[in-house]
Design a protein around this motif. Structure first.
Motif, PDB file in Angstrom:
ATOM      1  N   ASN A  81       0.755  -0.931   0.196  1.00  0.00           N
ATOM      2  CA  ASN A  81       0.072  -0.180   0.117  1.00  0.00           C
ATOM      3  C   ASN A  81       0.958   1.216  -0.124  1.00  0.00           C
ATOM      4  N   HIS A  82       1.846   1.356   1.013  1.00  0.00           N
ATOM      5  CA  HIS A  82       2.917   2.686   1.036  1.00  0.00           C
ATOM      6  C   HIS A  82       3.196   2.844  -0.666  1.00  0.00           C
ATOM      7  N   CYS A  83       4.263   1.458  -1.272  1.00  0.00           N
ATOM      8  CA  CYS A  83       4.723   1.565  -2.389  1.00  0.00           C
ATOM      9  C   CYS A  83       3.558   2.218  -3.376  1.00  0.00           C
ATOM     10  N   ALA A  84       2.787   1.699  -3.272  1.00  0.00           N
ATOM     11  CA  ALA A  84       0.890   1.781  -4.958  1.00  0.00           C
ATOM     12  C   ALA A  84       1.167   3.489  -4.045  1.00  0.00           C
ATOM     13  N   THR A  85       1.391   3.691  -3.074  1.00  0.00           N
ATOM     14  CA  THR A  85       0.707   5.260  -3.500  1.00  0.00           C
ATOM     15  C   THR A  85       2.205   6.129  -3.763  1.00  0.00           C
ATOM     16  N   ALA A  86       3.458   5.465  -2.699  1.00  0.00           N
ATOM     17  CA  ALA A  86       4.599   6.257  -3.221  1.00  0.00           C
ATOM     18  C   ALA A  86       5.114   6.237  -4.947  1.00  0.00           C
ATOM     19  N   CYS A  87       4.756   5.625  -5.568  1.00  0.00           N
ATOM     20  CA  CYS A  87       5.012   5.096  -6.973  1.00  0.00           C
ATOM     21  C   CYS A  87       4.181   5.960  -7.403  1.00  0.00           C
ATOM     22  N   LEU A  88       3.257   6.758  -7.283  1.00  0.00           N
ATOM     23  CA  LEU A  88       2.413   7.820  -7.562  1.00  0.00           C
ATOM     24  C   LEU A  88       3.054   9.303  -7.645  1.00  0.00           C
ATOM     25  N   GLN A  89       4.127   9.414  -6.794  1.00  0.00           N
ATOM     26  CA  GLN A  89       4.694  10.555  -6.825  1.00  0.00           C
ATOM     27  C   GLN A  89       5.961  10.237  -7.169  1.00  0.00           C
ATOM     28  N   GLU A  90       6.213   9.205  -8.261  1.00  0.00           N
ATOM     29  CA  GLU A  90       7.636   9.959  -8.377  1.00  0.00           C
ATOM     30  C   GLU A  90       7.269  10.726  -9.602  1.00  0.00           C
ATOM     31  N   PRO A  91       8.665  10.776 -10.148  1.00  0.00           N
ATOM     32  CA  PRO A  91       9.130  12.007 -11.944  1.00  0.00           C
ATOM     33  C   PRO A  91       7.691  11.351 -12.785  1.00  0.00           C
ATOM     34  N   ASP A  92       8.277   9.557 -13.109  1.00  0.00           N
ATOM     35  CA  ASP A  92       7.534   8.850 -14.209  1.00  0.00           C
ATOM     36  C   ASP A  92       6.288   7.667 -12.958  1.00  0.00           C
ATOM     37  N   VAL A  93       5.207   8.778 -13.485  1.00  0.00           N
ATOM     38  CA  VAL A  93       4.109   7.932 -13.337  1.00  0.00           C
ATOM     39  C   VAL A  93       3.883   6.949 -14.057  1.00  0.00           C
ATOM     40  N   LYS A  94       3.933   7.105 -15.395  1.00  0.00           N
ATOM     41  CA  LYS A  94       3.798   6.312 -16.531  1.00  0.00           C
ATOM     42  C   LYS A  94       4.089   4.975 -15.962  1.00  0.00           C
ATOM     43  N   MET A  95       6.224   4.641 -15.678  1.00  0.00           N
ATOM     44  CA  MET A  95       6.139   4.270 -15.450  1.00  0.00           C
ATOM     45  C   MET A  95       6.252   3.185 -14.229  1.00  0.00           C
ATOM     46  N   MET A  96       5.697   3.250 -13.585  1.00  0.00           N
ATOM     47  CA  MET A  96       5.490   3.295 -12.033  1.00  0.00           C
ATOM     48  C   MET A  96       4.412   2.408 -12.436  1.00  0.00           C
ATOM     49  N   ALA A  97       3.249   2.571 -13.568  1.00  0.00           N
ATOM     50  CA  ALA A  97       1.801   1.806 -13.224  1.00  0.00           C
ATOM     51  C   ALA A  97       1.810   0.494 -13.541  1.00  0.00           C
TER      52      ALA A  97
END
Length: 125
Positions: free
Chosen positions: A21-37
């Motif tokens: 849950n933490h990782c999913a939310t943190a991924c949305l804060q990354e500069p390249d959100v699309k890469m983290m989809a």
């Protein structure tokens, strides 16, 4: 109580759900959100199955072993994806997923090689 024999797995599932849950939310804060989809999507799936597995084991549910077998597969997929990313939240999540997958394999009686055997169509008798 039935859940005490599965406490290590329950703990691993709960810890994994929190990390995912933490990782999913943190991924949305990354500069390249699309890469983290994919990472974020797997985090969400993994957190949900981990919560279900922990709850089923705590209840002594009839299908706890089957749920844990699926949970292990999803944890492995999520952990593999998270391990590809260098961010601390992904690396922490990958470790939690690996631990949870191991505990769920033990709980479900699959052992470490079950995923590979299943992928090859090998079934234990």
């Amino acid at each position: 109580m039935a859940h005490q024999q599965f406490q290590s797995c329950i703990d691993a599932c709960n810890e994994c759900a929190v990390a995912c849950n933490h990782c999913a939310t943190a991924c949305l804060q990354e500069p390249d959100v699309k890469m983290m989809a994919r990472c974020s999507a797997l985090d969400i799936e993994c957190a949900a199955i981990c919560q279900l597995a922990a709850a089923s084991m705590a209840r002594g549910g009839e299908f706890a072993s089957a749920i844990c077998a699926v949970c292990a597969d999803i944890c492995e997929a999520c952990g593999d994806e998270c391990a590809k990313h260098s961010m601390a939240h992904c690396q922490d999540c990958a470790k939690a997923c690996q631990r949870c997958a191991q505990e769920c394999r033990k709980m479900s009686g699959q052992g470490a090689g079950a995923r590979a055997d299943a992928a090859l169509g090998v079934h234990a008798h």
